[in-house]
Motif scaffolding. Sequence first.
Motif, PDB file in Angstrom:
ATOM      1  N   ASP A  92       0.834  -1.194   0.000  1.00  0.00           N
ATOM      2  CA  ASP A  92       0.000   0.000   0.000  1.00  0.00           C
ATOM      3  C   ASP A  92       0.873   1.249   0.000  1.00  0.00           C
ATOM      4  O   ASP A  92       0.697   2.147  -0.827  1.00  0.00           O
ATOM      5  CB  ASP A  92      -0.922  -0.029   1.223  1.00  0.00           C
ATOM      6  CG  ASP A  92      -1.777   1.216   1.377  1.00  0.00           C
ATOM      7  OD1 ASP A  92      -1.219   2.283   1.707  1.00  0.00           O
ATOM      8  OD2 ASP A  92      -3.004   1.135   1.192  1.00  0.00           O
ATOM      9  N   ASP A 173     -11.407   0.635   4.662  1.00  0.00           N
ATOM     10  CA  ASP A 173     -10.097   0.626   5.316  1.00  0.00           C
ATOM     11  C   ASP A 173      -9.994  -0.617   6.183  1.00  0.00           C
ATOM     12  O   ASP A 173     -10.158  -0.572   7.399  1.00  0.00           O
ATOM     13  CB  ASP A 173      -9.893   1.892   6.155  1.00  0.00           C
ATOM     14  CG  ASP A 173      -8.478   2.003   6.729  1.00  0.00           C
ATOM     15  OD1 ASP A 173      -7.590   1.237   6.289  1.00  0.00           O
ATOM     16  OD2 ASP A 173      -8.272   2.860   7.617  1.00  0.00           O
ATOM     17  N   VAL A 176      -4.469  -4.007   7.882  1.00  0.00           N
ATOM     18  CA  VAL A 176      -3.193  -3.875   7.190  1.00  0.00           C
ATOM     19  C   VAL A 176      -2.115  -4.561   8.027  1.00  0.00           C
ATOM     20  O   VAL A 176      -2.286  -4.796   9.227  1.00  0.00           O
ATOM     21  CB  VAL A 176      -2.802  -2.401   6.949  1.00  0.00           C
ATOM     22  CG1 VAL A 176      -3.840  -1.708   6.078  1.00  0.00           C
ATOM     23  CG2 VAL A 176      -2.593  -1.653   8.263  1.00  0.00           C
ATOM     24  N   SER A 238      -6.656  -1.382  10.857  1.00  0.00           N
ATOM     25  CA  SER A 238      -6.898  -0.493   9.724  1.00  0.00           C
ATOM     26  C   SER A 238      -5.645   0.349   9.515  1.00  0.00           C
ATOM     27  O   SER A 238      -4.778   0.446  10.403  1.00  0.00           O
ATOM     28  CB  SER A 238      -8.102   0.415   9.979  1.00  0.00           C
ATOM     29  OG  SER A 238      -7.857   1.249  11.094  1.00  0.00           O
ATOM     30  N   LYS A 239      -5.560   0.970   8.343  1.00  0.00           N
ATOM     31  CA  LYS A 239      -4.469   1.904   8.099  1.00  0.00           C
ATOM     32  C   LYS A 239      -4.576   3.104   9.039  1.00  0.00           C
ATOM     33  O   LYS A 239      -3.563   3.625   9.516  1.00  0.00           O
ATOM     34  CB  LYS A 239      -4.488   2.357   6.637  1.00  0.00           C
ATOM     35  CG  LYS A 239      -3.295   3.212   6.234  1.00  0.00           C
ATOM     36  CD  LYS A 239      -3.334   3.521   4.749  1.00  0.00           C
ATOM     37  CE  LYS A 239      -2.150   4.380   4.318  1.00  0.00           C
ATOM     38  NZ  LYS A 239      -2.170   4.663   2.853  1.00  0.00           N
ATOM     39  N   ARG A 272      -1.361  -4.627   2.256  1.00  0.00           N
ATOM     40  CA  ARG A 272      -2.754  -5.056   2.243  1.00  0.00           C
ATOM     41  C   ARG A 272      -2.783  -6.551   1.905  1.00  0.00           C
ATOM     42  O   ARG A 272      -2.620  -6.941   0.750  1.00  0.00           O
ATOM     43  CB  ARG A 272      -3.542  -4.266   1.184  1.00  0.00           C
ATOM     44  CG  ARG A 272      -3.678  -2.774   1.470  1.00  0.00           C
ATOM     45  CD  ARG A 272      -4.735  -2.488   2.509  1.00  0.00           C
ATOM     46  NE  ARG A 272      -4.954  -1.036   2.659  1.00  0.00           N
ATOM     47  CZ  ARG A 272      -5.782  -0.518   3.549  1.00  0.00           C
ATOM     48  NH1 ARG A 272      -6.480  -1.315   4.346  1.00  0.00           N
ATOM     49  NH2 ARG A 272      -5.922   0.792   3.645  1.00  0.00           N
TER      50      ARG A 272
END
Length: 284
Positions: A92, A173, A176, A238-239, A272
């Motif tokens: 990502d 989202d 990750v 999540s990011k 990801r």
Amino acid sequence: MAGMDTGGPTYGQVDRDYALRLATTSPEDDGPIWMVNLMHYRAVADYAGVGVGVGAGAGAGVVSGREADDRYAPLEVLADIGADPVFVADVDTQLLGDTPQWDRVGVVKYPTRRSFIEMQSRPDFQAKHVHKQAGMASTIVAGCQPIPDPSASEDPSRFPDWSEVPHPPADDDGPVTLMHLIRFHPGGAASDMAEYQNHAGAVAVPHGVRISGWFGVEGTIVGDGREWHQARFNAFPSKAAFLAVALDPARLQAQQEHRERAIADTYTMILRPTIDRLAESLAP
């Protein structure tokens, strides 16, 4: 570097000394090994460069490096030898390490070191490998062994469920993985890194961090001649959760005071995942 072979594949240098170690480890000392792969693709696959016409090697039309690598994926061969692709992810964001800009990261668990080497001479693998030669611009393939998870002995109740963290997984989202490939400075690196981990963990745990797997690098079978010491994979819900940790002032101070003194070289990437059985692959 001694033992490096510049006459091998087009996408990197082979460490012949490490290849010999993989091939000659005695059965009683052999066992599972995790091959961590960092992949950077050509914009357009070069089948002519490996002596195969596009029509014969990949079908008609222009083929991207990523598409060529998808055609390479030797899943049948891996299954036949008992190997398992336990982690595959697209990059990502590459946070640290300028070049190359990595496109994908994969981890394959092989039943033994020897099985990885013996696979290279199989005709069915070689037939697939032409696609990797055509599509891959550069790669790092590091043979790794698990190292202790510092969170394994902690109270599980300390780690909140991802539904309860400030930035839970969302449709736009999802989870990750933060991946670090690390070379440490000699000397006091261990103590500085441990101090950083204590500070970073205090910030990251409330945001849902989980250790997917930490590994020591025993050798780099393909690369650019650099030595690496560890590969670390940390999962975030999540990011946004990762960014909240990354930008936290206390963590930033600990990074400056300890992490930057410990690490000589690194690639750090937000990934990801499309396949993620990494933690499962480490279970006894």
